[in-house]
Write a protein that holds these residues in place. Structure first.
Motif, PDB file in Angstrom:
ATOM      1  N   HIS A 100      -4.670  -6.126  -2.731  1.00  0.00           N
ATOM      2  CA  HIS A 100      -4.705  -4.687  -2.394  1.00  0.00           C
ATOM      3  C   HIS A 100      -5.691  -3.902  -3.260  1.00  0.00           C
ATOM      4  N   SER A 148      -4.327  -0.331  -1.824  1.00  0.00           N
ATOM      5  CA  SER A 148      -4.034   0.096  -0.446  1.00  0.00           C
ATOM      6  C   SER A 148      -2.527   0.337  -0.293  1.00  0.00           C
ATOM      7  N   GLU A 206      -1.583   4.356  -3.294  1.00  0.00           N
ATOM      8  CA  GLU A 206      -2.815   5.136  -3.160  1.00  0.00           C
ATOM      9  C   GLU A 206      -3.286   5.767  -4.469  1.00  0.00           C
TER      10      GLU A 206
END
Ligand code: P6P
Length: 335
Positions: A219, A268, A271
């Motif tokens: 991520h 992701s 945030e």
């Protein structure tokens, strides 16, 4: 001024005059934190024996299960700071909003506010891994005598007058700065006294330890991925060692002593990252810079960020100067 085996109490008194605007109030405040730390330490050390482990049944503003020790630590720090009449306001990770404290003495209005993470890393309690308390201290900016306002807490980190942590580990230490370097005090539990054990703590400029939850690798932004791969390459003094305790205070403390970088990037999934600007990142950033380290949120210095809300999260990269600078090179490629 430091000398071998100095107690925390002696250190506070002997260094009070070196603190700007020293009126003794900040000394009283640090002493209150010292007392609360001893009380929490006693409870943390027996958590396995007494029914304080396990969720207290509530959840805090973060939506996380409140461990009983979380609640205990929060209550202890708030009550100690309130009863000793040393602050005009407190914000805590465990409290939805800030707490305004009216001084008992109308003639004497306290001028400091404190922001605390009373028990950081509390998810580690049940598995007997180190946890910590983190605190950050500012001078209020609204007029003394009026109720403290949210703006008194939403100050950029470079306005801090003091910051520190307590790490409840193999030994319990209180590490703090008032802007004149970082000093570490180790608790002698038999005497209940903190002794100066780590004077003038400094991050080594280089290190070989990187701390990040690599489970989130997929991520991360590409720049962070590239830096992690750089740490793992076989070249020069690399590959580095990966050490991640899952307790910010413990990872930070080890990296400050041995050299290293701690990373909690945005992703992701998260945030804005996970760590809280006001009572996790700013105090650790103040300590890092006072100990010759660096603390950034990405492009920005952590302590230059203007807070907008009490529990806001920011990405956090902190540690040995040359390791953070190398990370910045990788991040710059994608900015
Ligand atoms: P993750 C603990 O909850 C904490 O705030 C820090 O002390 C720690 O470094 C981090 O979160 C661990 O988060 O997502 O890796 O479990």
């Amino acid at each position: 001024m430091t000398r071998k085996h100095q107690t925390l109490g002696e250190f506070i008194i002997e260094n009070q005059t070196s603190f700007q605007y020293s009126s003794g109030e900040l000394s009283k405040l640090i002493n209150a934190i010292r007392l609360a730390a001893k009380v929490v330490n006693h409870e943390v050390n027996k958590a396995g024996l007494v029914d304080v482990i396990g969720a207290a049944g509530d959840t805090n503003i973060q939506g996380e299960d409140q461990q009983k020790l979380d609640v205990f630590a929060n209550d202890k720090f708030i009550s100690t700071l309130t009863n000793r009449d040393v602050v005009c306001g407190i914000a805590s990770e465990e409290e939805d909003s800030f707490i305004s404290i009216n001084s008992n003495d109308e003639q004497h209005q306290n001028k400091y506010v404190v922001l605390i993470d009373p028990l950081d890393g509390s998810s580690n309690i049940d598995v007997n891994v180190s946890v910590g308390t983190i605190f950050s201290i500012y001078r209020r900016i609204t007029p003394v005598g009026t109720p403290v306002q949210l703006e008194d807490f939403l100050q950029p980190g470079h306005q801090q007058v003091a910051a520190g942590y307590v790490v409840y580990g193999t030994s319990t230490m209180l590490v703090y700065t008032t802007g004149d370097g970082v000093n570490g005090f180790t608790l002698n539990p038999a005497l209940g006294t903190f002794y100066l054990s780590h004077p003038n703590m400094q991050f080594p400029e280089d290190g070989k330890i990187y701390s990040v939850n690599e489970g989130n690798y997929v991520h991360f932004l590409q720049g962070v991925k590239d830096y992690i791969k750089y740490c793992q390459q076989e070249e020069g003094d690399r590959p580095y060692t990966s050490r991640y305790i899952g307790s910010l205070v413990s990872d930070f403390h080890r990296n400050m002593i041995k050299g290293g970088i701690y990373m909690y990037p945005k992703s992701s999934v998260t945030e804005s990252g996970k760590l809280r600007l006001l009572y996790e990142c700013n105090p650790m950033a103040f300590l890092a810079e006072q100990a010759n380290g660096i603390a950034i949120g990405g492009k920005t210095r952590i302590m230059d960020i203007q807070p907008t809300e009490l529990h806001q999260r920011v990405p956090f990269f902190c540690g040995s100067k040359n390791m953070v600078k190398k990370l910045q090179e990788f991040l710059a490629k994608y900015q």
